[in-house]
Design a protein around this motif. Structure first.
Motif, PDB file in Angstrom:
ATOM      1  N   ILE A 245       0.704  -1.186  -0.040  1.00 32.21           N
ATOM      2  CA  ILE A 245       0.107   0.233  -0.195  1.00 32.21           C
ATOM      3  C   ILE A 245       0.828   1.257  -0.185  1.00 32.21           C
ATOM      4  CG2 ILE A 245      -1.493   1.667   1.132  1.00 32.21           C
ATOM      5  CD1 ILE A 245      -3.095  -1.135  -0.010  1.00 32.21           C
ATOM      6  N   ILE A 246       0.279   2.420  -1.093  1.00 26.31           N
ATOM      7  CA  ILE A 246       1.321   3.312  -0.794  1.00 26.31           C
ATOM      8  C   ILE A 246       0.303   4.890  -0.191  1.00 26.31           C
ATOM      9  CG2 ILE A 246       3.464   2.982  -2.172  1.00 26.31           C
ATOM     10  CD1 ILE A 246       1.741   4.321  -5.054  1.00 26.31           C
ATOM     11  N   VAL A 247       0.426   5.933   0.163  1.00 20.75           N
ATOM     12  CA  VAL A 247       0.199   6.473   0.933  1.00 20.75           C
ATOM     13  C   VAL A 247       1.682   8.466   0.394  1.00 20.75           C
ATOM     14  CG1 VAL A 247      -1.744   5.982   2.103  1.00 20.75           C
ATOM     15  CG2 VAL A 247       0.780   6.266   2.967  1.00 20.75           C
ATOM     16  N   PRO A 248       1.208   9.137  -0.001  1.00 22.14           N
ATOM     17  CA  PRO A 248       1.298  10.903   0.495  1.00 22.14           C
ATOM     18  C   PRO A 248       2.150  10.693   1.759  1.00 22.14           C
ATOM     19  CG  PRO A 248      -0.846  10.647   0.686  1.00 22.14           C
ATOM     20  CD  PRO A 248      -0.873   9.400  -0.188  1.00 22.14           C
ATOM     21  N   LYS A 249       2.861  10.884   1.948  1.00 22.04           N
ATOM     22  CA  LYS A 249       4.020  11.423   3.121  1.00 22.04           C
ATOM     23  C   LYS A 249       3.025  12.356   4.625  1.00 22.04           C
ATOM     24  CE  LYS A 249       7.545   8.984   3.697  1.00 22.04           C
ATOM     25  NZ  LYS A 249       8.938   8.951   3.495  1.00 22.04           N
ATOM     26  N   THR A 250       2.196  13.371   3.669  1.00 20.24           N
ATOM     27  CA  THR A 250       1.493  13.845   4.015  1.00 20.24           C
ATOM     28  C   THR A 250       0.031  13.151   4.856  1.00 20.24           C
ATOM     29  OG1 THR A 250      -0.045  14.398   2.584  1.00 20.24           O
ATOM     30  CG2 THR A 250       2.107  15.892   3.201  1.00 20.24           C
TER      31      THR A 250
ATOM     32  N   LYS B 127      -2.390  10.408   7.005  1.00 21.61           N
ATOM     33  CA  LYS B 127      -2.358  10.315   8.237  1.00 21.61           C
ATOM     34  C   LYS B 127      -1.585   8.601   9.138  1.00 21.61           C
ATOM     35  CE  LYS B 127      -7.160   8.426   8.008  1.00 21.61           C
ATOM     36  NZ  LYS B 127      -8.399   8.144   8.041  1.00 21.61           N
ATOM     37  N   TRP B 128      -1.654   8.144   7.588  1.00 20.72           N
ATOM     38  CA  TRP B 128      -0.987   6.338   8.054  1.00 20.72           C
ATOM     39  C   TRP B 128       0.766   6.592   8.179  1.00 20.72           C
ATOM     40  CZ3 TRP B 128      -4.313   3.232   3.811  1.00 20.72           C
ATOM     41  CH2 TRP B 128      -5.865   3.126   4.726  1.00 20.72           C
ATOM     42  N   ALA B 129       1.412   7.647   7.486  1.00 17.75           N
ATOM     43  CA  ALA B 129       1.987   8.238   7.275  1.00 17.75           C
ATOM     44  C   ALA B 129       3.309   7.868   8.168  1.00 17.75           C
ATOM     45  CB  ALA B 129       2.553   9.615   6.649  1.00 17.75           C
ATOM     46  N   ASN B 130       2.865   7.300   9.656  1.00 18.71           N
ATOM     47  CA  ASN B 130       4.193   7.261  10.498  1.00 18.71           C
ATOM     48  C   ASN B 130       3.754   5.825  10.910  1.00 18.71           C
ATOM     49  OD1 ASN B 130       1.324   7.899  11.948  1.00 18.71           O
ATOM     50  ND2 ASN B 130       2.365   8.989  13.360  1.00 18.71           N
ATOM     51  N   ARG B 131       2.887   4.953  10.576  1.00 21.89           N
ATOM     52  CA  ARG B 131       3.100   3.703  10.826  1.00 21.89           C
ATOM     53  C   ARG B 131       3.300   2.472   9.433  1.00 21.89           C
ATOM     54  NH1 ARG B 131      -4.020   4.018  11.411  1.00 21.89           N
ATOM     55  NH2 ARG B 131      -3.695   1.556  11.379  1.00 21.89           N
ATOM     56  N   ASN B 132       3.572   1.631   9.941  1.00 21.36           N
ATOM     57  CA  ASN B 132       3.928  -0.142   8.875  1.00 21.36           C
ATOM     58  C   ASN B 132       2.411  -0.372   8.609  1.00 21.36           C
ATOM     59  OD1 ASN B 132       6.865   1.660   8.827  1.00 21.36           O
ATOM     60  ND2 ASN B 132       7.310   0.225  11.176  1.00 21.36           N
TER      61      ASN B 132
ATOM     62  N   HIS C 221       5.101   6.694   1.186  1.00 20.39           N
ATOM     63  CA  HIS C 221       5.324   5.745   2.001  1.00 20.39           C
ATOM     64  C   HIS C 221       4.127   4.487   1.906  1.00 20.39           C
ATOM     65  CE1 HIS C 221       5.730   4.813   6.418  1.00 20.39           C
ATOM     66  NE2 HIS C 221       4.508   4.082   6.844  1.00 20.39           N
ATOM     67  N   ILE C 222       5.544   3.337   2.810  1.00 23.99           N
ATOM     68  CA  ILE C 222       4.638   2.391   1.900  1.00 23.99           C
ATOM     69  C   ILE C 222       4.550   1.646   3.441  1.00 23.99           C
ATOM     70  CG2 ILE C 222       5.896  -0.123   1.922  1.00 23.99           C
ATOM     71  CD1 ILE C 222       7.996   1.221   0.089  1.00 23.99           C
ATOM     72  N   LEU C 223       2.969   0.704   2.823  1.00 25.95           N
ATOM     73  CA  LEU C 223       2.711  -0.121   4.827  1.00 25.95           C
ATOM     74  C   LEU C 223       2.207  -1.471   3.643  1.00 25.95           C
ATOM     75  CD1 LEU C 223       0.972   2.880   4.242  1.00 25.95           C
ATOM     76  CD2 LEU C 223      -0.156   2.065   6.649  1.00 25.95           C
ATOM     77  N   ARG C 224       2.156  -2.283   5.363  1.00 26.77           N
ATOM     78  CA  ARG C 224       1.127  -3.373   4.691  1.00 26.77           C
ATOM     79  C   ARG C 224      -0.107  -3.259   5.379  1.00 26.77           C
ATOM     80  NH1 ARG C 224       6.404  -5.348   4.760  1.00 26.77           N
ATOM     81  NH2 ARG C 224       7.370  -5.994   3.478  1.00 26.77           N
ATOM     82  N   ILE C 225      -1.142  -4.455   5.244  1.00 24.49           N
ATOM     83  CA  ILE C 225      -2.393  -4.491   5.485  1.00 24.49           C
ATOM     84  C   ILE C 225      -2.449  -6.134   6.503  1.00 24.49           C
ATOM     85  CG2 ILE C 225      -4.681  -4.831   5.121  1.00 24.49           C
ATOM     86  CD1 ILE C 225      -4.698  -4.350   1.985  1.00 24.49           C
ATOM     87  N   ASP C 226      -2.418  -5.753   7.272  1.00 23.01           N
ATOM     88  CA  ASP C 226      -2.429  -6.728   8.866  1.00 23.01           C
ATOM     89  C   ASP C 226      -3.622  -8.169   7.991  1.00 23.01           C
ATOM     90  OD1 ASP C 226      -2.087  -7.798  10.647  1.00 23.01           O
ATOM     91  OD2 ASP C 226      -3.662  -7.057  12.101  1.00 23.01           O
ATOM     92  N   GLY C 227      -2.415  -9.221   8.022  1.00 24.31           N
ATOM     93  CA  GLY C 227      -3.522 -10.018   7.829  1.00 24.31           C
ATOM     94  C   GLY C 227      -3.832 -10.566   6.451  1.00 24.31           C
TER      95      GLY C 227
END
Length: 294
Positions: free
Chosen positions: A167-172, A174-179, A255-261
């Motif tokens: 998952i990608i989101v902009p650095k601005t 609300k998830w930008a400080n989460r993994n 910012h890069i994230l993963r989805i839990d599970g």
């Protein structure tokens, strides 16, 4: 039945327009029409329906086309095989690649290959997985490197890479400080997704369905760079290959994230027609692929 008539039928069946085929083959339209008529008489069936000045393949024509395509491909392959034998130190490769693989992986692979085999001429065609399969069936490329599933009896499939989608989101955002995010959170976001026919989209749809992930498609785009640009300016979020954002992780835009599970992994595939002769150049390229997972 001769090779000329089959090739004329093949070309007409591809575009369903005798005028265009006549121009392509530099012969008269009447010669095209006569060759098709003679072939129909020889077979004792109608290969084309002529409705309102337009051509349509009959059922018999569709069946015959599937065989003629393979016969012509084999004939052309025989010619190329002889050339390959006579020029073992040279050769040509026509590579097809789906968008993600073609833009972010193929350049590195070709560079490695040409470092070892500099006399080989390499050309590439980039499209979605469906496009590449169609080019293989028409023998317009030697093989393909794709990320989408392939379910065509005439095409041989081998795995050569395991890729991850993120998952990608902009650095601005609300998830930008989460993994990691919860799957339920996706439903509240505007989701940017690839076009229909894309291997990336197919994987996302299948994985999200399997894990009961709700998402709202806000926009469909035909390439990953466009998706990244849209996400960067804050118009939505997306899910794309990690390969597409390797460079971006060094700047402040995404910012890069993963989805839990939810594991979003897929195999990158090497595909070729089952009747395709494996030339020396192809064999050397396939050997190069064995090391791209390092």
């Amino acid at each position: 039945m001769n090779e000329r008539r089959m090739r004329i039928f093949y070309e007409v069946a591809n575009v369903l327009n005798m005028t265009r085929v006549a121009e392509k083959m530099f012969i008269s339209q009447s010669s095209i029409s006569q060759a098709v008529s003679e072939l129909e008489q020889e077979l004792g069936v109608r290969l084309f329906d002529r409705v309102s000045k337009r051509l349509y393949l009959t059922y018999e024509g569709e069946v015959f086309y599937s065989y003629v395509r393979r016969i012509i491909n084999l004939y052309d392959e025989g010619i190329e095989s002889i050339k390959d034998i006579n020029h073992a130190d040279k050769g040509k490769l026509k590579i097809g690649a789906s968008n993600t693989v073609g833009v972010y992986m193929v350049p590195k692979i070709i560079r490695r290959f040409l470092d070892a085999y500099s006399n080989v001429e390499v050309s590439t065609h980039i499209g979605n997985t469906q496009d590449i399969c169609n080019l293989i069936l028409k023998n317009e490329i030697d093989f393909g490197l794709v990320e989408g599933s392939v379910k065509v009896d005439e095409i041989i499939v081998n795995k050569f890479w395991r890729d991850e989608l993120v998952i990608i989101v902009p650095k601005t955002h609300k998830w930008a400080n989460r993994n990691v995010i919860k799957k339920e959170e996706l439903a509240k976001e505007k989701f940017i997704i690839r076009e229909a026919g894309s291997g990336t989209r197919e994987l996302i749809e299948n994985k999200f369905k399997a894990h009961d992930v709700d998402y709202n498609i806000f926009m469909e785009l035909g390439n990953n760079e466009a998706i990244k640009n849209i996400v960067e300016v804050g118009l939505g979020i997306s899910c794309i290959s990690r390969q597409c954002v390797e460079k971006d992780k060094y700047n402040n835009n995404l910012h890069i994230l993963r989805i839990d599970g939810v594991e979003l992994y897929r195999d990158i595939l090497f595909i070729r027609h089952k009747d395709k002769n494996i030339s020396k150049a192809m064999r050397n390229f396939m050997n190069t692929l064995e090391f791209t997972n390092e």
